[in-house]
Structure formats: structure tokens, C-alpha cells
Design an enzyme around this catalytic site. Structure first.
Site, PDB file in Angstrom:
ATOM      1  N   PRO A  50      -5.697  -6.667  -5.969  1.00  0.00           N
ATOM      2  CA  PRO A  50      -6.774  -5.714  -5.717  1.00  0.00           C
ATOM      3  C   PRO A  50      -6.279  -4.313  -5.382  1.00  0.00           C
ATOM      4  O   PRO A  50      -5.129  -4.108  -4.975  1.00  0.00           O
ATOM      5  CB  PRO A  50      -7.515  -6.325  -4.529  1.00  0.00           C
ATOM      6  CG  PRO A  50      -6.483  -7.118  -3.812  1.00  0.00           C
ATOM      7  CD  PRO A  50      -5.546  -7.634  -4.867  1.00  0.00           C
ATOM      8  N   THR A 110      -2.008  -0.777   0.207  1.00  0.00           N
ATOM      9  CA  THR A 110      -1.949  -1.300   1.578  1.00  0.00           C
ATOM     10  C   THR A 110      -1.578  -2.770   1.521  1.00  0.00           C
ATOM     11  O   THR A 110      -1.476  -3.364   0.446  1.00  0.00           O
ATOM     12  CB  THR A 110      -3.308  -1.136   2.294  1.00  0.00           C
ATOM     13  OG1 THR A 110      -4.274  -1.989   1.639  1.00  0.00           O
ATOM     14  CG2 THR A 110      -3.798   0.295   2.246  1.00  0.00           C
ATOM     15  N   ASP A 111      -1.386  -3.381   2.691  1.00  0.00           N
ATOM     16  CA  ASP A 111      -1.021  -4.790   2.727  1.00  0.00           C
ATOM     17  C   ASP A 111      -2.105  -5.689   2.113  1.00  0.00           C
ATOM     18  O   ASP A 111      -1.798  -6.750   1.560  1.00  0.00           O
ATOM     19  CB  ASP A 111      -0.759  -5.234   4.166  1.00  0.00           C
ATOM     20  CG  ASP A 111       0.529  -4.633   4.719  1.00  0.00           C
ATOM     21  OD1 ASP A 111       1.376  -4.216   3.899  1.00  0.00           O
ATOM     22  OD2 ASP A 111       0.678  -4.581   5.951  1.00  0.00           O
ATOM     23  N   CYS A 112      -3.360  -5.271   2.240  1.00  0.00           N
ATOM     24  CA  CYS A 112      -4.444  -6.099   1.686  1.00  0.00           C
ATOM     25  C   CYS A 112      -4.922  -5.613   0.323  1.00  0.00           C
ATOM     26  O   CYS A 112      -5.606  -6.352  -0.393  1.00  0.00           O
ATOM     27  CB  CYS A 112      -5.613  -6.192   2.662  1.00  0.00           C
ATOM     28  SG  CYS A 112      -6.185  -4.614   3.291  1.00  0.00           S
ATOM     29  N   TYR A 113      -4.592  -4.363  -0.030  1.00  0.00           N
ATOM     30  CA  TYR A 113      -4.912  -3.825  -1.355  1.00  0.00           C
ATOM     31  C   TYR A 113      -3.618  -3.241  -1.923  1.00  0.00           C
ATOM     32  O   TYR A 113      -3.360  -2.043  -1.827  1.00  0.00           O
ATOM     33  CB  TYR A 113      -6.000  -2.750  -1.264  1.00  0.00           C
ATOM     34  CG  TYR A 113      -7.336  -3.265  -0.795  1.00  0.00           C
ATOM     35  CD1 TYR A 113      -8.094  -4.097  -1.611  1.00  0.00           C
ATOM     36  CD2 TYR A 113      -7.832  -2.924   0.461  1.00  0.00           C
ATOM     37  CE1 TYR A 113      -9.320  -4.569  -1.192  1.00  0.00           C
ATOM     38  CE2 TYR A 113      -9.061  -3.396   0.888  1.00  0.00           C
ATOM     39  CZ  TYR A 113      -9.803  -4.220   0.052  1.00  0.00           C
ATOM     40  OH  TYR A 113     -11.019  -4.699   0.473  1.00  0.00           O
TER      41      TYR A 113
END
Length: 365
Positions: A50, A110-113
Site C-alpha cells: 500500500p 512509512t512502516d504501514c504504507y
């Protein structure tokens, strides 16, 4: 029994408002013209891996990147970075027409995206949600623009020739929704409407909602009330959603809007029977650059639609920026939907403001 706002004029003239109100259940209205304060919320869905999109380009037109990871808002007047004749209004039109458009997006990673960029394309059917949310549509009357200067002006009211050689107006007059319910007796938050060829709703009062404009024959003379509208783009028709390139001004979007007015009493019936002969608009000079342009004269929409008006011994050619032909189609289509049970009338869940004035922006150092 359903009539359009145009059809009901002769009925009320022949039978009177009281008897006509007993016969008529609903009056349908319509307008089709430039509505610059418009735009679309889109949700693309997540890629794998993502990406949190902070910079977004759709067909070369910037989308707002300050929402959630894959949401954006495309403003109708946003201009392409590579083609000044193309912009947000055309992106919206292309999507409604079923065309494939390009998407480029970037993010910080980012770590989640974890993804930082993407380049792809999509159609309206291939994304999750797509809906118009328009902060200011369906102006209740508007001014007539002319130009007393010695040079041609290019404005949002179109091309204005020097020395008052033409005058442009922008309203459907007797078919226009808010001129048939001038004090919003039946229109409010939650009212179901015809919107771009599909169903939509009144979501709030429109920006610059103004109840202080002087009235004549019960309707404002000049821009007054407006509506904020919302509707599903996937229901809409390319016929009623069209991008505009207004030369010398910029990009906009023309939308068809129709509002049904339930005839609850004779007063509402009487308001719906107003004709172009009784609706006035102000002729204003757009060569004056201040916000308060002088009013030169007032004319009825019957005079404006005749193709010419007289001012101080001079004949001025008049032209509409809105399409009365398409306004008729909107009102007739909505009438057909109601008659065939495909569209039901809603009672507003809340009224719009009875008193509201427009503030000006003060310039402070």
C-alpha cells in the site's frame, strides 16, 4: 399529477392557484449550467504493497492529498499542469462517460504504507466510491454581465465585448429550482433531487447562502440562496455532467439539477407558477473591478431570452450561459421518473437557514 414548472404556468393562469393546487401533486424544476463550486471525492482502494498518497495527479490534474491514504478530492476548476484547456471538470466528465484516466501518486513511505509511488489507470467502475460533493450549486437567480470599457473582457460570465455590445446571463428563469420555491418551504437538508442524471440529495446550505437580497414579485433580484449537493457519480449520465473551458477564465463543470416541489398548499402552487415575465435580474458592469459592481438596470428573463435588451438608447445582444433546452429535459425526466414510481419525494430532515448574510474577507496586514 406531476407538471413541470413551465407547464404549470398556464394551468394556474386559467384555473387559479387554489384549484390548481387541488389538481397538482408535484412540480418539477430544472437547470443546467456552469457550477464552479463543484468537485468529486474518489477512493481508489489500496495497492499491494500500500501507498499513502500525498501527491496525486489524475490525467495531469492535481487531486487533494490531505485526506486518508487513498482518498482524494478533485476540484472542478483545478487546471491541468500540462494543458490549460483541461482540468477537474473534464476529469469528472471523463469518469462519468466511462473513460479510462491515468493516475500517478506519490507518498513519503512509512512502516504501514511502504510504497512511495504508483503509476496506473482506472475507470469509474474500477474504484470503490466516487461521488460529487458540491459546496455551491443552483444559485437562486444571478446578475447579468456587461462591459462598459473599451476592451474585451474574459470572465466566468463569458466573453464581454467592449462598450456594452453584449450582455450574458446565467439562469433557467421560470424553470430554475430555487426560483420556484423562493423561501425554501419544501427544500431542505435531505431533499432528494435529480443530480447529473442520477439521484442526489441536498446536504447543507450552499456557501454564500444569502437571504438579504432584495426581492421583486416574491423572488430575489440577484444571487441569493444556494445549495450544497451530493450524489453518486456511478448513477450519473455524461449528458448531464460536462466539463467546460471558459476562454480566458478557466475550467468549470456544467451539471443538470432538478428538484421536485410537492404542492402542499395554494401558496406553494402560486410560487411555482412564476413566469419569466415576473423574474428580474440586475444588469451589472464587469469592467468595475471592485466587489460591489454598480447596477445599471433591471430586466425580466422574458426580455433577456428575447435576445436583446435596450439600455440608454442602445440595443444590447443577450446570450444565456445556461442551457434552457437541457433544463427542460431535466424537469421532464424528473417528471417521468416520479410518474413511473422510479423517484419518490422526501421530506427534509432539517430546514435551511431563514436568515443568513454573506461576509466579505477583510485584508489585514
Amino acid at each position: 399529477m406531476v407538471y413541470t414548472a413551465e407547464e404549470v404556468i398556464d394551468l394556474v393562469r386559467s384555473k387559479g392557484a387554489e384549484k390548481a393546487a387541488e389538481e397538482v401533486d408535484v412540480v418539477t424544476t430544472g437547470t443546467f449550467g456552469a457550477m464552479c463550486s463543484s468537485g468529486a471525492f474518489l477512493n481508489f482502494g489500496h495497492s499491494d504493497p500500500p501507498l499513502r498518497m500525498t501527491n496525486i495527479m489524475i490525467n495531469g490534474v492535481e487531486g487533494y492529498g490531505g485526506l486518508a491514504a487513498v482518498d482524494t478530492y478533485v476540484g472542478a476548476t483545478q487546471v491541468s499542469e500540462t494543458d490549460r484547456t483541461y482540468g477537474g471538470g473534464f476529469v469528472i466528465e471523463d469518469l462519468v462517460a466511462g473513460k479510462r484516466v491515468s493516475l500517478e501518486a506519490w507518498g513519503p513511505g512509512t512502516d504501514c504504507y511502504v510504497r512511495k509511488n504508483i503509476k496506473t489507470s482506472f475507470t469509474l467502475d474500477e474504484i470503490n466510491e466516487a461521488y460529487l460533493y458540491n459546496p455551491r450549486n443552483s444559485y437562486q437567480n444571478y446578475g447579468v454581465a456587461t462591459n462598459t470599457s473599451d476592451r474585451t473582457l474574459h470572465t466566468y460570465m463569458g466573453k464581454l465585448l467592449p462598450r456594452m455590445k453584449n450582455a450574458n446571463y446565467s439562469s433557467a428563469g421560470q424553470l430554475s429550482p430555487l426560483l420556484n420555491d423562493p423561501h425554501l418551504a419544501t427544500i431542505g437538508i435531505g431533499t432528494r433531487i435529480f443530480f447529473g442524471g442520477g439521484e442526489g440529495y441536498v446536504s447543507w446550505q450552499g456557501t454564500q447562502f444569502n437571504t438579504t437580497v432584495p426581492e421583486k414579485n416574491g423572488v430575489p433580484v440577484g444571487g441569493s440562496r444556494t445549495l450544497a449537493l451530493i450524489g453518486d457519480m456511478k448513477q450519473m449520465s455524461h449528458r448531464f455532467v460536462r466539463g467546460l473551458d471558459i476562454y480566458g477564465y478557466g475550467i468549470s463543470l456544467a451539471i443538470g439539477v432538478g428538484i421536485p416541489i410537492p404542492i402542499l398548499n395554494a401558496d406553494i402552487m402560486r410560487n411555482c407558477a412564476i413566469s419569466d415575465e415576473d423574474i428580474y435580474a440586475n444588469l451589472t458592469d464587469y469592467s468595475v473591478t471592485s466587489r460591489s459592481r454598480p447596477v445599471l438596470a433591471q430586466y425580466t428573463y422574458a426580455q433577456l431570452k428575447s435576445g436583446k435588451i435596450e439600455y440608454d438608447g442602445q440595443t444590447i445582444r443577450t446570450s444565456p450561459l445556461s442551457s434552457y433546452r437541457n433544463a427542460r429535459i431535466v424537469a421532464a425526466t424528473l417528471k417521468d421518473w416520479i410518474e413511473h414510481g422510479e423517484f419518490t419525494i422526501t421530506e427534509p430532515v432539517a430546514k435551511l437557514p431563514e436568515h443568513s448574510a454573506v461576509k466579505t474577507l477583510e485584508i489585514r496586514e
